[in-house]
Scaffold this motif. Sequence first.
Motif, mmCIF file in Angstrom:
data_model
loop_
_atom_site.group_PDB
_atom_site.id
_atom_site.type_symbol
_atom_site.label_atom_id
_atom_site.label_comp_id
_atom_site.label_asym_id
_atom_site.label_seq_id
_atom_site.Cartn_x
_atom_site.Cartn_y
_atom_site.Cartn_z
ATOM 1 N N SER A 105 3.340 2.613 -5.154
ATOM 2 C CA SER A 105 4.129 2.005 -6.218
ATOM 3 C C SER A 105 4.939 0.851 -5.630
ATOM 4 O O SER A 105 5.509 0.971 -4.549
ATOM 5 N N SER A 106 4.956 -0.250 -6.354
ATOM 6 C CA SER A 106 5.647 -1.429 -5.848
ATOM 7 C C SER A 106 5.783 -2.469 -6.956
ATOM 8 O O SER A 106 5.150 -2.348 -7.998
ATOM 9 N N PRO A 107 6.575 -3.507 -6.716
ATOM 10 C CA PRO A 107 6.688 -4.591 -7.699
ATOM 11 C C PRO A 107 5.516 -5.569 -7.572
ATOM 12 O O PRO A 107 5.688 -6.756 -7.318
ATOM 13 N N ALA A 108 4.311 -5.032 -7.687
ATOM 14 C CA ALA A 108 3.086 -5.821 -7.562
ATOM 15 C C ALA A 108 2.133 -5.362 -8.661
ATOM 16 O O ALA A 108 1.863 -4.176 -8.786
ATOM 17 N N LEU A 109 1.635 -6.304 -9.437
ATOM 18 C CA LEU A 109 0.773 -5.970 -10.571
ATOM 19 C C LEU A 109 -0.703 -6.218 -10.277
ATOM 20 O O LEU A 109 -1.505 -6.374 -11.188
ATOM 21 N N SER A 110 -1.039 -6.252 -9.015
ATOM 22 C CA SER A 110 -2.414 -6.432 -8.571
ATOM 23 C C SER A 110 -2.592 -5.637 -7.279
ATOM 24 O O SER A 110 -1.611 -5.393 -6.564
ATOM 25 N N LEU A 111 -3.812 -5.240 -6.985
ATOM 26 C CA LEU A 111 -4.066 -4.586 -5.697
ATOM 27 C C LEU A 111 -4.306 -5.592 -4.585
ATOM 28 O O LEU A 111 -4.416 -5.227 -3.418
ATOM 29 N N ASP A 112 -4.348 -6.871 -4.913
ATOM 30 C CA ASP A 112 -4.441 -7.948 -3.926
ATOM 31 C C ASP A 112 -3.011 -8.238 -3.485
ATOM 32 O O ASP A 112 -2.342 -9.116 -4.026
ATOM 33 N N ARG A 113 -2.527 -7.462 -2.524
ATOM 34 C CA ARG A 113 -1.102 -7.432 -2.194
ATOM 35 C C ARG A 113 -0.769 -7.974 -0.805
ATOM 36 O O ARG A 113 -1.620 -8.087 0.062
ATOM 37 N N ILE A 114 0.515 -8.226 -0.655
ATOM 38 C CA ILE A 114 1.071 -8.633 0.636
ATOM 39 C C ILE A 114 2.168 -7.630 0.976
ATOM 40 O O ILE A 114 3.048 -7.364 0.160
ATOM 41 N N ARG A 115 2.083 -7.089 2.179
ATOM 42 C CA ARG A 115 3.114 -6.151 2.639
ATOM 43 C C ARG A 115 4.132 -6.939 3.448
ATOM 44 O O ARG A 115 3.775 -7.610 4.426
ATOM 45 N N VAL A 116 5.378 -6.860 3.045
ATOM 46 C CA VAL A 116 6.473 -7.516 3.753
ATOM 47 C C VAL A 116 7.305 -6.411 4.405
ATOM 48 O O VAL A 116 7.933 -5.609 3.710
ATOM 49 N N GLN A 117 7.262 -6.351 5.735
ATOM 50 C CA GLN A 117 8.057 -5.376 6.463
ATOM 51 C C GLN A 117 9.357 -6.038 6.891
ATOM 52 O O GLN A 117 9.343 -7.166 7.391
#
Length: 150
Positions: A105-117
């Motif tokens: 779950s995240s503030p992303a509406l696509s599975l083409d995502r960027i992970r920001v650590q």
Amino acid sequence: MTFVLPVPRAFFVSKVDAWISGIAVAAGFTCLSIAAPMALFSTSTAEMAVLAGIVLLTLVLPIWLLLDTNYTVTGEELRIRSGPFRWRIALSEVREVSPSRSWMSSPALSLDRIRVQYGIARSVLVSPREKQRFVDCLRERCPAAHITGF
């Protein structure tokens, strides 16, 4: 006297996968189709009010998330907005940026995502429509961050 020009804000809207939109809309209308008849045939004002509140939440929240999920990179921070939810991440705390296809779950509406650590063992997933421009913006404003996969 030295003048420092402010760093312009970079604004990015979320990429939206069609299936996520479909699920959000279907969930809202399913709840509406179940709760609306119950509210119409209810004799209790309190029960009708509760059902109306549930219907509003199940219709409004998904639409709000679909229409208002975006990311702003300022000179000092990454601001994430997803409907009623907000995150503010100091750019100085960004440690790593990498591609992701996580279902978390995240503030992303696509599975083409960027992970920001960022910070100590914290991360957030985002899905800007202009993915490369977003990564380039973070690369420019977070020179100490380890950026991989782009």
